[in-house]
Design an enzyme around this catalytic site. Structure first.
Site, mmCIF file in Angstrom:
data_model
loop_
_atom_site.group_PDB
_atom_site.id
_atom_site.type_symbol
_atom_site.label_atom_id
_atom_site.label_comp_id
_atom_site.label_asym_id
_atom_site.label_seq_id
_atom_site.Cartn_x
_atom_site.Cartn_y
_atom_site.Cartn_z
ATOM 1 C CG HIS A 142 -1.913 0.967 1.415
ATOM 2 N ND1 HIS A 142 -1.652 2.273 1.740
ATOM 3 C CD2 HIS A 142 -3.257 0.865 1.317
ATOM 4 C CE1 HIS A 142 -2.801 2.939 1.829
ATOM 5 N NE2 HIS A 142 -3.789 2.107 1.577
ATOM 6 C CG ASP A 219 0.213 -2.279 6.078
ATOM 7 O OD1 ASP A 219 -0.773 -2.392 6.835
ATOM 8 O OD2 ASP A 219 0.172 -1.653 5.004
ATOM 9 C CD GLN A 222 -7.281 -4.566 4.135
ATOM 10 O OE1 GLN A 222 -8.252 -5.252 4.477
ATOM 11 N NE2 GLN A 222 -7.409 -3.296 3.800
ATOM 12 C CE LYS A 245 -7.929 0.383 5.737
ATOM 13 N NZ LYS A 245 -7.103 0.254 4.571
ATOM 14 C CB CYS A 383 -3.615 3.246 -1.510
ATOM 15 S SG CYS A 383 -4.782 4.546 -1.137
HETATM 16 C C1 LIG Z 1 -5.984 0.956 4.560
HETATM 17 C C2 LIG Z 1 -4.612 0.457 4.519
HETATM 18 C C3 LIG Z 1 -3.549 1.243 4.961
HETATM 19 C C4 LIG Z 1 -3.726 2.661 5.432
HETATM 20 O O1 LIG Z 1 -4.524 2.721 6.555
HETATM 21 P P1 LIG Z 1 -5.174 4.110 7.008
HETATM 22 O O2 LIG Z 1 -6.177 3.699 8.017
HETATM 23 O O3 LIG Z 1 -5.789 4.719 5.793
HETATM 24 O O4 LIG Z 1 -4.104 4.935 7.572
HETATM 25 C C5 LIG Z 1 -2.289 0.708 4.924
HETATM 26 N N1 LIG Z 1 -2.081 -0.543 4.497
HETATM 27 C C6 LIG Z 1 -3.082 -1.332 4.074
HETATM 28 C C7 LIG Z 1 -2.788 -2.724 3.649
HETATM 29 C C8 LIG Z 1 -4.377 -0.860 4.066
HETATM 30 O O5 LIG Z 1 -5.353 -1.646 3.633
#
Ligand SMILES: *Cc1c(COP(=O)(O)O)cnc(C)c1O
Length: 425
Positions: A142, A219, A222, A245, A383
């Site tokens: 992302h 990260d 998800q 999320k 993104c």
């Molecule tokens: C949504 C997302 C982000 C960014 O998260 P924010 O809540 O917009 O700061 C980073 N990495 C992944 C894999 C995402 O799905």
């Protein structure tokens, strides 16, 4: 029903019933936002990878805070401030338990995954990365796990290295091995891809980095909503999450970091609450977690995250995951049966995300037409422009599932896609 019985009834494989004890109707009832119509049609919410919905218990917890407890934390000796502080600290302990961190001070509250990765970039990167050093990310990241590292590399004269992926959307681990070297200062990869659905082999990635003495950031935007996360078992050095999320309000999020790193890192932002003493000559910083939480945090949102974790822990998460996998399998089968549909992301290990393009139709048009039918999906680059470049598409349409989605919703979604193909394809 067995496959033989189904075939005897003339049912296709696509109509195979979902075998699960998951009571989806009971779970759906917990989410008030799902009870509405859009363009006269029942809302079918398949944009969970962008933001998941919030259950009533989380909404209630947030409004109780605003009605009965709203005040600033850590500063007050008065009753309300103590209640707010204890709710806020309580949420941190829930996070600790949820990801099995050793200590709650290893769980730093941030406003989301983007802020979390930037915290590590500033706190770790600007201190420990120098000229000629290297940072490894992957081709499927992302933007929020690309751009901060690029900024750091530019500032320090360091180099960004990228683990490539194949056309299924799986990382090429042999190439990863070739990238790891004595100049590597950090590996930063995602748990589950938001644009492809790939579940990355984290333990493999982490252990190979650790053999070279390199810390690993995950990260988990998800990952945390779909899989059980145990940071000690993974042995990752950082794990970053976004509350919105994982069934909590926007403005909530977490940086998990091993205490040994967090202690050595620089603070991200300077200001109130992150200090021990301040004079004009010198400031000394507070201990963890306060060192990284300058200013008044998103108190209501983080308390909401705590309530969302309580909610998740009240569910049978293994069963939820099995159900989501079944839903994904069902949707994948039905969608791939449509001739002009090309799936983007066909890794063997996938979760929740079904991205696709339709020959000759722009993904934004797919999203718009599905919206007429009450179906919420995402269209765009998610993104992850380098992923679009890999698959040579400008954008994709993406349906993403949560455990409150149903097979009937998948049917409505697929029927709407079939209409798009008939009209525009
Ligand atoms: C949504 C997302 C982000 C960014 O998260 P924010 O809540 O917009 O700061 C980073 N990495 C992944 C894999 C995402 O799905």
């Amino acid at each position: 029903m067995t496959m033989a019985e189904m075939l005897a009834l003339g049912m296709s494989k696509n109509e195979q019933p979902i075998e699960t004890s998951w009571d989806v109707e009971r779970v759906r009832a917990d989410f008030p936002v799902l009870r509405q119509t859009v363009n006269g049609k029942p809302l079918v919410y398949l944009d969970n990878a962008a933001s998941s919905q919030v259950p009533q218990v989380v909404i209630d917890r947030g409004s109780r805070y605003l009605q009965e407890e709203h005040s600033n934390i850590h500063r007050g000796v008065h009753y309300l401030s103590q209640r707010a502080t204890s709710a806020y600290d309580g949420a941190r302990e829930k996070v600790r338990r949820f990801i099995n961190a050793r200590e709650s001070k290893e769980c730093i509250f941030v406003r989301g995954c983007t802020e979390g990765i930037n915290l590590v970039m500033h706190g770790y990167g600007r201190k420990f990365v120098g000229e000629g050093d290297e940072i490894i990310i992957s081709e499927m990241e992302h933007h929020s796990n690309i751009v901060p590292w690029q900024m750091l590399c530019e500032e320090k004269g360091a180099r960004l290295r990228v683990i490539p992926m194949d056309d299924a959307g799986e990382l090429l681990l042999d190439e990863y091995d070739a990238l790891l070297n004595e100049r590597t200062k950090l590996v930063a990869v995602m748990h589950i891809s938001n644009s492809l659905g790939t579940i990355n082999p984290l333990k493999e990635i982490i252990s190979r980095a650790h053999k070279m003495g390199v810390p690993v950031l995950i990260d988990g935007a998800q990952g945390a909503p779909h899989l059980k996360v145990d940071v000690q078992d993974l042995d990752c050095d950082f794990y970053i999450m976004s509350g919105h999320k994982m069934f909590a309000p926007t403005g909530s999020g977490v940086v998990y970091g091993k205490a040994e790193w967090l202690e050595r890192m620089n603070p991200f932002m300077g200001g109130g609450d992150m200090i021990r003493t301040v004079t004009f000559e010198k400031t000394t910083y507070a201990g963890l977690p306060n060192k990284f939480e300058a200013g008044t945090p998103a108190i209501a949102a983080q308390i909401g995250l705590g309530a969302a974790i309580d909610y998740l822990e009240g569910l049978d998460r293994e069963e939820a995951h099995r159900y989501e996998q079944e839903l994904l399998r069902y949707a994948t089968e039905k969608l791939s049966a449509i001739e002009s549909v090309r799936l983007i992301g066909t890794a063997r290990e996938k979760a929740s995300v079904l991205a696709f393009v339709i020959e000759g139709v722009h993904p934004h048009d797919v999203g718009t037409i599905l919206d007429y039918e009450g179906v919420a999906i995402r269209a765009g680059h998610h993104c992850a422009q380098p992923v679009m470049q890999h698959f040579k598409v400008p954008a994709t349409s993406r349906a993403s599932f949560a455990f409150y989605n149903t097979k009937e919703e998948v049917d409505i979604f697929v029927r709407a896609v079939e209409q798009v193909v008939e009209v525009l394809g």
